[in-house]
Write a protein that holds these residues in place. Structure first.
Motif, PDB file in Angstrom:
ATOM      1  N   ASP A 112      12.281  52.146  17.816  1.00 50.22           N
ATOM      2  CA  ASP A 112      11.297  53.104  17.318  1.00 50.22           C
ATOM      3  C   ASP A 112      11.874  54.515  17.280  1.00 50.22           C
ATOM      4  OD1 ASP A 112       9.489  51.093  16.972  1.00 50.22           O
ATOM      5  OD2 ASP A 112       8.403  51.449  18.844  1.00 50.22           O
ATOM      6  N   ALA A 113      12.615  54.859  18.326  1.00 51.40           N
ATOM      7  CA  ALA A 113      13.251  56.180  18.353  1.00 51.40           C
ATOM      8  C   ALA A 113      14.228  56.312  17.189  1.00 51.40           C
ATOM      9  CB  ALA A 113      13.969  56.395  19.672  1.00 51.40           C
ATOM     10  N   GLY A 114      14.900  55.221  16.883  1.00 47.96           N
ATOM     11  CA  GLY A 114      15.856  55.220  15.786  1.00 47.96           C
ATOM     12  C   GLY A 114      15.176  55.442  14.441  1.00 47.96           C
ATOM     13  N   ALA A 115      13.992  54.913  14.290  1.00 49.31           N
ATOM     14  CA  ALA A 115      13.260  55.043  13.022  1.00 49.31           C
ATOM     15  C   ALA A 115      13.006  56.513  12.684  1.00 49.31           C
ATOM     16  CB  ALA A 115      11.947  54.270  13.102  1.00 49.31           C
ATOM     17  N   ALA A 116      12.917  57.343  13.725  1.00 51.27           N
ATOM     18  CA  ALA A 116      12.629  58.760  13.523  1.00 51.27           C
ATOM     19  C   ALA A 116      13.856  59.544  13.058  1.00 51.27           C
ATOM     20  CB  ALA A 116      12.076  59.360  14.812  1.00 51.27           C
ATOM     21  N   ALA A 136      20.399  58.261   5.924  1.00 51.93           N
ATOM     22  CA  ALA A 136      20.250  57.923   4.510  1.00 51.93           C
ATOM     23  C   ALA A 136      21.224  56.808   4.132  1.00 51.93           C
ATOM     24  CB  ALA A 136      20.497  59.171   3.658  1.00 51.93           C
ATOM     25  N   GLU A 137      22.442  56.962   4.648  1.00 46.60           N
ATOM     26  CA  GLU A 137      23.455  55.951   4.348  1.00 46.60           C
ATOM     27  C   GLU A 137      23.405  54.842   5.391  1.00 46.60           C
ATOM     28  OE1 GLU A 137      28.302  55.541   4.323  1.00 46.60           O
ATOM     29  OE2 GLU A 137      27.417  57.537   4.274  1.00 46.60           O
ATOM     30  N   ASP A 149      20.603  50.266   7.498  1.00 51.04           N
ATOM     31  CA  ASP A 149      20.613  48.973   8.208  1.00 51.04           C
ATOM     32  C   ASP A 149      21.055  49.145   9.657  1.00 51.04           C
ATOM     33  OD1 ASP A 149      23.485  49.217   6.809  1.00 51.04           O
ATOM     34  OD2 ASP A 149      23.685  47.964   8.590  1.00 51.04           O
ATOM     35  N   ARG A 150      21.831  50.220   9.924  1.00 53.09           N
ATOM     36  CA  ARG A 150      22.281  50.443  11.302  1.00 53.09           C
ATOM     37  C   ARG A 150      21.098  50.550  12.253  1.00 53.09           C
ATOM     38  NH1 ARG A 150      25.744  55.731  10.791  1.00 53.09           N
ATOM     39  NH2 ARG A 150      24.598  55.982   8.841  1.00 53.09           N
ATOM     40  N   ILE A 151      20.032  51.153  11.760  1.00 46.52           N
ATOM     41  CA  ILE A 151      18.812  51.273  12.561  1.00 46.52           C
ATOM     42  C   ILE A 151      17.888  50.084  12.304  1.00 46.52           C
ATOM     43  CG2 ILE A 151      16.750  52.659  12.949  1.00 46.52           C
ATOM     44  CD1 ILE A 151      19.258  53.949  13.999  1.00 46.52           C
ATOM     45  N   HIS A 152      17.838  49.687  11.064  1.00 46.86           N
ATOM     46  CA  HIS A 152      16.896  48.642  10.661  1.00 46.86           C
ATOM     47  C   HIS A 152      17.218  47.296  11.313  1.00 46.86           C
ATOM     48  CE1 HIS A 152      13.693  47.141   8.196  1.00 46.86           C
ATOM     49  NE2 HIS A 152      14.450  46.231   7.618  1.00 46.86           N
ATOM     50  N   GLU A 212      26.427  60.602   9.302  1.00 46.63           N
ATOM     51  CA  GLU A 212      26.697  60.528   7.875  1.00 46.63           C
ATOM     52  C   GLU A 212      28.020  61.219   7.600  1.00 46.63           C
ATOM     53  OE1 GLU A 212      24.266  59.243   5.807  1.00 46.63           O
ATOM     54  OE2 GLU A 212      22.332  59.710   6.709  1.00 46.63           O
ATOM     55  N   PRO A 213      28.953  60.525   7.000  1.00 44.16           N
ATOM     56  CA  PRO A 213      28.855  59.133   6.576  1.00 44.16           C
ATOM     57  C   PRO A 213      28.864  58.171   7.755  1.00 44.16           C
ATOM     58  CG  PRO A 213      31.070  59.954   6.264  1.00 44.16           C
ATOM     59  CD  PRO A 213      30.254  61.121   6.716  1.00 44.16           C
TER      60      PRO A 213
END
Lengths: 165, 165
Positions: A121-125, A129-130, A133-136, B49-50
């Motif tokens: 959740d913290a990552g979602a904030a 942009a690039e 998926d690293r967070i997702h 980023e990147p």
DNA sequence: CAGAGTTTTCAGGTATGACTGAAATATGGC
DNA sequence: GCCATATTTCAGTCATACCTGAAAACTCTG
């Protein structure tokens, strides 16, 4: 007293297979974050006779100080790998591996998943942009386990119920 | 360069939410056995980023020495949480969080189970007369996971295949 | 309640390992 | 093959935390 498990004074070290086992357990759990002393205690309490021992006996068997044994037993008790029991008419407390230790251990898995949920959740904030998926992907993993774990624990309970003597 | 993520020199510390996130990740993995520096790198590589950064950029962003970054990146690469990639025409290597890091992580679960299997077998050789469940329950737990894990991994693969964009 | 025995606390010594900074090595572009 | 640059290695410093030993606190039996 010929049943010294670990505290042999002289002689060839490591001859007793139980001594070897104790060190083996210690080595394993040391990698898992426990201290060496805690691992030794855990190994000793897994094979000692009787199963429930006093701090004094643990200390002398493993050649650890009373302070170390006290501290480590408290840690181990806190995380549920050891439990304190009292026998009627005995001055000292005894410590042993709980009958359902592994079941208890598995129960804490919920907390580990919850910890990762916080991170996700913290990552979602701060979603980049690039390569979002690293967070997702962490979020996906947590969602999978949140969904999977309850059923897995039920299967574990059923398995244990069936296999236990 | 206004996009410094962590290495702000003055000002109120922790104002940047990305900085907070990096420290949060570091704190989590520190409990999981990694060093603080490794955790910082992991957090940074999750949002930078990147997405693929050089050792020099990581070091300056996190204010770590080149030696630390080199060492920690090697550790992280070894356990599969970071991968080294090379961009054509670039002198320096880049490091990034692999696309399938969590899948890889899950794959190592096999080894953890195998490690417990060794312990369970070693325990069988020193089976105590009293409370043999102390050894037996570990064996049960390992047997459960040896049976359970393949199917769980299949379900995870199916879940990821469905949810991945 | 007394008092022996048990457990916890804590300061000090020690060991372990993380981090740094610089030197040595390796690498890729020219 | 040369050279600038990146990376690794390593000795030294420092911080952390384990372990000990003894003293304080606690607890239970008698």
């Amino acid at each position: 007293m010929a049943d010294a498990v670990v505290a042999q004074d002289g002689g060839a070290p490591g001859e007793d297979p139980r001594d070897t086992y104790v060190r083996q357990v210690a080595a394993y759990w040391e990698r898992g974050g426990l201290t060496h002393a805690a691992g030794l205690i855990l190994g000793y309490l897994s094979i000692c006779e009787p199963a429930a021992e006093t701090q004094a006996r643990i200390a002398s068997a493993l050649r650890l100080s009373a302070g170390s044994v006290s501290t480590q037993l408290r840690q181990l008790t806190q995380i549920g790998m050891v439990e304190r029991v009292r026998l009627p008419g005995e001055r000292s407390a005894r410590y042993q591996v709980p009958q359902d230790m592994w079941t208890e251990m598995m129960a804490t898995e919920d907390q580990r998943i919850a910890g990762l949920r916080v991170l996700a959740d913290a990552g979602a904030a701060v979603m980049p942009a690039e390569r979002p998926d690293r967070i997702h992907s962490l979020d996906l993993m947590v969602r999978f386990w949140e969904a999977e774990w309850p059923a897995t624990r039920r299967r574990l309970a059923a398995f244990l119920a069936k296999e236990m003597p």
